[in-house]
Design a protein around this motif. Structure first.
Motif, PDB file in Angstrom:
ATOM      1  N   CYS A 282      39.124 -19.219 -16.494  1.00  0.00           N
ATOM      2  CA  CYS A 282      38.526 -18.243 -16.669  1.00  0.00           C
ATOM      3  C   CYS A 282      39.078 -16.903 -15.885  1.00  0.00           C
ATOM      4  O   CYS A 282      38.729 -17.206 -14.122  1.00  0.00           O
ATOM      5  CB  CYS A 282      36.715 -18.329 -16.488  1.00  0.00           C
TER       6      CYS A 282
ATOM      7  N   ALA B  57      36.603 -14.355 -15.610  1.00  0.00           N
ATOM      8  CA  ALA B  57      35.514 -13.840 -15.169  1.00  0.00           C
ATOM      9  C   ALA B  57      34.902 -14.979 -13.962  1.00  0.00           C
ATOM     10  O   ALA B  57      34.481 -14.058 -13.055  1.00  0.00           O
ATOM     11  CB  ALA B  57      35.072 -13.816 -16.131  1.00  0.00           C
ATOM     12  N   CYS B  58      35.280 -16.071 -13.699  1.00  0.00           N
ATOM     13  CA  CYS B  58      34.630 -16.548 -13.287  1.00  0.00           C
ATOM     14  C   CYS B  58      35.206 -18.122 -12.641  1.00  0.00           C
ATOM     15  O   CYS B  58      35.137 -18.704 -11.784  1.00  0.00           O
ATOM     16  CB  CYS B  58      32.670 -17.774 -13.763  1.00  0.00           C
TER      17      CYS B  58
ATOM     18  N   CYS C 299      35.473 -20.115 -21.961  1.00  0.00           N
ATOM     19  CA  CYS C 299      34.615 -20.860 -20.314  1.00  0.00           C
ATOM     20  C   CYS C 299      33.916 -21.199 -21.399  1.00  0.00           C
ATOM     21  O   CYS C 299      32.993 -21.102 -21.891  1.00  0.00           O
ATOM     22  CB  CYS C 299      34.636 -19.449 -19.967  1.00  0.00           C
TER      23      CYS C 299
ATOM     24  N   CYS D  71      31.183 -19.168 -18.748  1.00  0.00           N
ATOM     25  CA  CYS D  71      30.198 -18.082 -19.195  1.00  0.00           C
ATOM     26  C   CYS D  71      30.632 -17.356 -20.972  1.00  0.00           C
ATOM     27  O   CYS D  71      30.950 -18.500 -21.081  1.00  0.00           O
ATOM     28  CB  CYS D  71      30.680 -16.663 -17.902  1.00  0.00           C
TER      29      CYS D  71
ATOM     30  N   PHE E  16      33.415 -15.784 -21.908  1.00  0.00           N
ATOM     31  CA  PHE E  16      34.766 -15.131 -21.516  1.00  0.00           C
ATOM     32  C   PHE E  16      35.694 -16.141 -22.771  1.00  0.00           C
ATOM     33  O   PHE E  16      35.695 -17.800 -22.588  1.00  0.00           O
ATOM     34  CB  PHE E  16      35.516 -15.065 -20.500  1.00  0.00           C
TER      35      PHE E  16
HETATM   36 ZN   LIG Z   1      34.039 -18.274 -16.972  1.00  0.00          ZN
END
Ligand SMILES: [Zn+2]
Length: 169
Positions: free
Chosen positions: A8, A10-11, A28, A31, A33
């Motif tokens: 991911c 983002a995270c 993900c 989160c 995504f």
């Molecule tokens: Zn994520």
């Protein structure tokens, strides 16, 4: 080549295949995504000079390196497609071009995924066509003297432009 997300962005969690809207997509687990397979967007410019000749370039970079094409390239997020077409003309050929119409919208499937090519017609306003790194060879051609173009979207756009009816594929 196509960039496939495995983590991911983002995270950082490893992505897992998940059924979303009836298809399996990398998503993900932590989160929101989802790696949606969005198409890229490119523009192409059919540029005429005062004598009605058309501008073509021999591409200095991939894809289609060494082959003839219309000026064009990928759209940036902060510009309109017509602005992008004019920018690509300036960057690739040093020609200042004013876009005056839409020649067609062409969808292409490439190895990288989906590609939308928005083709505009335009006119040379100023500047001399000068070779650049992206276009080491370039010239103005009469319609019946144009070299074979590398991309099917460019060939289709030119054919549509000639009919005067925007083509949407
Ligand atoms: Zn994520």
């Amino acid at each position: 080549m196509r960039v496939e997300f495995r983590f991911c962005p983002a995270c950082g969690e490893p992505l897992q295949e998940r059924m979303i809207e009836h298809r399996s997509l990398p998503a993900c687990p932590s989160c929101e995504f989802v790696a949606w397979p969005d198409p890229k967007v490119a523009v192409a410019a059919i540029v005429q000079d005062s004598q009605g000749r058309l501008l073509a370039i021999r591409r200095g970079i991939e894809p289609g390196q060494g082959e003839w094409a219309l000026p064009g390239g990928y759209l940036d997020a902060d510009e309109t497609p017509a602005q992008a077409a004019a920018r690509e003309c300036l960057e690739e050929t040093h020609c200042v071009v004013e876009m005056d119409g839409l020649a067609g919208i062409h969808h292409v499937l490439t190895r990288e995924g989906g590609l939308l090519v928005l083709a505009y017609s335009g006119r040379l306003v100023s500047g001399d066509a000068t070779p650049t790194e992206e276009a080491p060879e370039l010239a103005w051609f009469a319609w019946d003297e144009l070299p074979e173009l590398s991309f099917s979207s460019h060939r289709d756009a030119l054919a549509a432009w000639r009919t005067g009816i925007p083509q949407v594929l």
